[in-house]
Design a protein around this motif. Sequence first.
Motif, mmCIF file in Angstrom:
data_model
loop_
_atom_site.group_PDB
_atom_site.id
_atom_site.type_symbol
_atom_site.label_atom_id
_atom_site.label_comp_id
_atom_site.label_asym_id
_atom_site.label_seq_id
_atom_site.Cartn_x
_atom_site.Cartn_y
_atom_site.Cartn_z
ATOM 1 N N GLN A 116 0.826 -1.204 0.000
ATOM 2 C CA GLN A 116 0.000 0.000 0.000
ATOM 3 C C GLN A 116 0.865 1.260 0.000
ATOM 4 O O GLN A 116 0.574 2.227 -0.720
ATOM 5 C CB GLN A 116 -0.920 0.006 1.222
ATOM 6 N N ALA A 117 1.943 1.262 0.801
ATOM 7 C CA ALA A 117 2.802 2.440 0.898
ATOM 8 C C ALA A 117 3.484 2.750 -0.435
ATOM 9 O O ALA A 117 3.545 3.910 -0.869
ATOM 10 C CB ALA A 117 3.849 2.235 1.989
ATOM 11 N N VAL A 118 3.988 1.719 -1.108
ATOM 12 C CA VAL A 118 4.679 1.931 -2.389
ATOM 13 C C VAL A 118 3.696 2.424 -3.456
ATOM 14 O O VAL A 118 3.991 3.349 -4.223
ATOM 15 C CB VAL A 118 5.378 0.635 -2.841
ATOM 16 N N ALA A 119 2.508 1.810 -3.505
ATOM 17 C CA ALA A 119 1.506 2.237 -4.484
ATOM 18 C C ALA A 119 1.081 3.680 -4.230
ATOM 19 O O ALA A 119 0.918 4.476 -5.168
ATOM 20 C CB ALA A 119 0.295 1.312 -4.422
ATOM 21 N N THR A 120 0.908 4.029 -2.958
ATOM 22 C CA THR A 120 0.519 5.403 -2.613
ATOM 23 C C THR A 120 1.622 6.386 -2.969
ATOM 24 O O THR A 120 1.360 7.472 -3.497
ATOM 25 C CB THR A 120 0.186 5.494 -1.108
ATOM 26 N N LEU A 121 2.866 6.015 -2.696
ATOM 27 C CA LEU A 121 3.993 6.896 -2.985
ATOM 28 C C LEU A 121 4.075 7.230 -4.468
ATOM 29 O O LEU A 121 4.441 8.353 -4.849
ATOM 30 C CB LEU A 121 5.289 6.227 -2.523
ATOM 31 N N SER A 122 3.720 6.280 -5.328
ATOM 32 C CA SER A 122 3.796 6.541 -6.772
ATOM 33 C C SER A 122 2.871 7.679 -7.195
ATOM 34 O O SER A 122 3.094 8.327 -8.225
ATOM 35 C CB SER A 122 3.445 5.268 -7.554
ATOM 36 N N LEU A 123 1.835 7.958 -6.411
ATOM 37 C CA LEU A 123 0.876 9.006 -6.753
ATOM 38 C C LEU A 123 1.454 10.411 -6.595
ATOM 39 O O LEU A 123 0.847 11.386 -7.038
ATOM 40 C CB LEU A 123 -0.383 8.866 -5.898
ATOM 41 N N ALA B 107 3.746 11.443 -8.243
ATOM 42 C CA ALA B 107 4.111 11.836 -9.611
ATOM 43 C C ALA B 107 2.946 12.419 -10.409
ATOM 44 O O ALA B 107 3.136 12.888 -11.529
ATOM 45 C CB ALA B 107 4.675 10.628 -10.362
ATOM 46 N N LEU B 108 1.723 12.392 -9.880
ATOM 47 C CA LEU B 108 0.557 12.871 -10.633
ATOM 48 C C LEU B 108 0.744 14.311 -11.109
ATOM 49 O O LEU B 108 1.289 15.155 -10.398
ATOM 50 C CB LEU B 108 -0.704 12.788 -9.763
ATOM 51 N N GLY B 109 0.248 14.575 -12.331
ATOM 52 C CA GLY B 109 0.343 15.909 -12.908
ATOM 53 C C GLY B 109 -1.025 16.470 -13.260
ATOM 54 O O GLY B 109 -2.060 15.917 -12.879
ATOM 55 N N THR B 110 -1.039 17.547 -14.032
ATOM 56 C CA THR B 110 -2.291 18.253 -14.309
ATOM 57 C C THR B 110 -2.967 17.819 -15.611
ATOM 58 O O THR B 110 -4.075 18.273 -15.895
ATOM 59 C CB THR B 110 -2.023 19.770 -14.385
ATOM 60 N N SER B 111 -2.360 16.926 -16.373
ATOM 61 C CA SER B 111 -2.980 16.492 -17.628
ATOM 62 C C SER B 111 -3.817 15.243 -17.407
ATOM 63 O O SER B 111 -3.600 14.472 -16.463
ATOM 64 C CB SER B 111 -1.910 16.208 -18.692
ATOM 65 N N GLY B 112 -4.796 15.043 -18.278
ATOM 66 C CA GLY B 112 -5.704 13.907 -18.142
ATOM 67 C C GLY B 112 -5.029 12.565 -18.273
ATOM 68 O O GLY B 112 -5.572 11.546 -17.804
ATOM 69 N N GLY B 113 -3.847 12.497 -18.880
ATOM 70 C CA GLY B 113 -3.166 11.229 -19.077
ATOM 71 C C GLY B 113 -2.728 10.563 -17.786
ATOM 72 O O GLY B 113 -2.473 9.348 -17.760
ATOM 73 N N SER C 72 -4.192 7.113 -15.828
ATOM 74 C CA SER C 72 -3.715 5.725 -15.918
ATOM 75 C C SER C 72 -2.894 5.344 -14.686
ATOM 76 O O SER C 72 -3.051 4.253 -14.131
ATOM 77 C CB SER C 72 -2.870 5.537 -17.183
ATOM 78 N N LEU C 73 -2.009 6.250 -14.255
ATOM 79 C CA LEU C 73 -1.224 5.997 -13.049
ATOM 80 C C LEU C 73 -2.144 5.891 -11.840
ATOM 81 O O LEU C 73 -1.984 4.996 -10.987
ATOM 82 C CB LEU C 73 -0.201 7.113 -12.833
ATOM 83 N N LEU C 74 -3.117 6.785 -11.744
ATOM 84 C CA LEU C 74 -4.032 6.779 -10.609
ATOM 85 C C LEU C 74 -4.781 5.455 -10.522
ATOM 86 O O LEU C 74 -4.904 4.859 -9.440
ATOM 87 C CB LEU C 74 -5.010 7.954 -10.716
ATOM 88 N N LEU C 75 -5.291 4.979 -11.650
ATOM 89 C CA LEU C 75 -6.057 3.732 -11.649
ATOM 90 C C LEU C 75 -5.179 2.541 -11.265
ATOM 91 O O LEU C 75 -5.585 1.690 -10.463
ATOM 92 C CB LEU C 75 -6.694 3.503 -13.020
ATOM 93 N N VAL D 287 -3.492 -1.496 -7.039
ATOM 94 C CA VAL D 287 -2.445 -2.177 -6.273
ATOM 95 C C VAL D 287 -2.532 -1.789 -4.798
ATOM 96 O O VAL D 287 -2.420 -2.638 -3.903
ATOM 97 C CB VAL D 287 -1.055 -1.843 -6.849
ATOM 98 N N GLY D 288 -2.744 -0.501 -4.541
ATOM 99 C CA GLY D 288 -2.876 -0.052 -3.162
ATOM 100 C C GLY D 288 -4.076 -0.669 -2.468
ATOM 101 O O GLY D 288 -4.025 -0.970 -1.270
ATOM 102 N N GLY D 289 -5.170 -0.881 -3.207
ATOM 103 C CA GLY D 289 -6.344 -1.525 -2.637
ATOM 104 C C GLY D 289 -6.057 -2.959 -2.228
ATOM 105 O O GLY D 289 -6.523 -3.425 -1.182
ATOM 106 N N VAL D 290 -5.285 -3.679 -3.047
ATOM 107 C CA VAL D 290 -4.881 -5.045 -2.691
ATOM 108 C C VAL D 290 -4.073 -5.020 -1.394
ATOM 109 O O VAL D 290 -4.336 -5.781 -0.451
ATOM 110 C CB VAL D 290 -4.058 -5.687 -3.825
#
Length: 477
Positions: A351-358, A360-366, A369-372, A377-380
């Motif tokens: 959960q911590a690693v999956a959350t940490l990857s977020l 990197a989120l930016g302002t574009s709609g693309g 994919s990272l969020l989903l 993975v974080g939910g698992v």
Amino acid sequence: MSTLEAPAGQVTGIRMSSRQKLVLTLLLGSQFMIAVDFSILNVALPVVGEGLGFPLAHLQWIATAFALAAAGFTLLFGRIADLFGRKRIFIGGMALLGLSSALGGLATGPEVLLTARVLQGLATAAVTPAGLALLTTAFREGPLRDRALGLNGALMSAGFTTGAILGGLLTELLSWRWAFFINVPVAAAVVALAPSLLTDSRLVCRHRLDVPGAVTVTGGLLALVYGLTRAGEHGWSEPLALSALTVGTALLVAFWFVEQRSAAPLVPVRIMRRRTVVWGNTAGLIAFATETSLVFLLTLYLQEVLGYSALATGLAFGVLGIGTVAGGTLGGRAVSRFGSRATILGGGVVQAVATLSLVALGTSGGWISLLLAATFVGGVGNMLLIVGFMVTATSGLPDSEQGLATGLATMTQQVGITLGIPVMSAVAAARMGKGTGPASVLSGVGTAVLVNSALVLAGSLLAWRALGRRTRTHSVV
């Protein structure tokens, strides 16, 4: 060998009987409905307020009225179930849930709706620990109980996500009133089927109720939840929030001393000193606080940065729901194979690693994919952590104290849900300052996500270390 670790590689042919499957279906269905109720109105609050004349500043009380009753009375009802029979408390709570849901759906003003929400919270406080105690006593400690608790955790967590999606769909297609009415037929079916399916109707404890303990712990939890909610709305320096938090803390400290002197304590001190109870519930508190607050943070990101609608936001969290179901399904097997201690650590790290990857989120709609991917993975990981917590917190106790153990676990869950959002909201707000644009919101969300990840990693490591290297004897389902 004790209850925390299992030798790897053992496999047995243990299977549930047909009756156990029916009992499990009934209990899981009711717990899923309870979980849905926590979130089903969240996306519909503005519509509800407009329909019933709620001032915008008071909309949060539709959620807070439910949370106060649910968290404040859970421990008390868990012990009442031990004293007077879990089956009757469970059925009575489900009947109250159906009636209060009908009242909420028919509400014509704010007072009636808030009354219905309080009654729903009381019903939740009765049904959840009684249902979990019936579940743990229906399955002996071992692989089948692990599997049942894993499925329960998966459906409870998925229920929060389903509630957001279902609330948006019902409000959009029919009316917000159906967010209440949908409970009525489900509650009626459970009340009709439970008397013949559930057999744990005997009194499991004949001690009198500890009234001083009940007053101090219920009052303390009510004040604490109110203070947390108030702080999330008005800030942590707001006088009323600070007063409520101080009173809540003082009452909970008083509860500890009351229990030490009580002849028939609500929560025996020896249980509160058990390492499995203390650290199992600590892991659960962190699991619920971090994941529910992450949903709040990502809701801000999706709506304020990417411009998603409330319904689209709810649908995006469907991936998180799938991840939690997968994690819950794997959780019981993971506990049986590796032990609950290792499952807590593994789930927390994932959960911590999956959350940490977020971060990197930016302002574009693309970036969706990272969020989903990260939320799946974080939910698992979150569900592995939750299943490890539930097994740990209820292991090694006799059937006569399972209502108490599950009441503590349920209280932990509900306080965690309430605690996480105001804390992470305060972190995000401190980073944002007075900024309101997408870039400012993204900066605040990123900082809070980083704190969230560090908290779940530290908490799972502490629980893993405190529980020690102990072993478990039973095996994989």
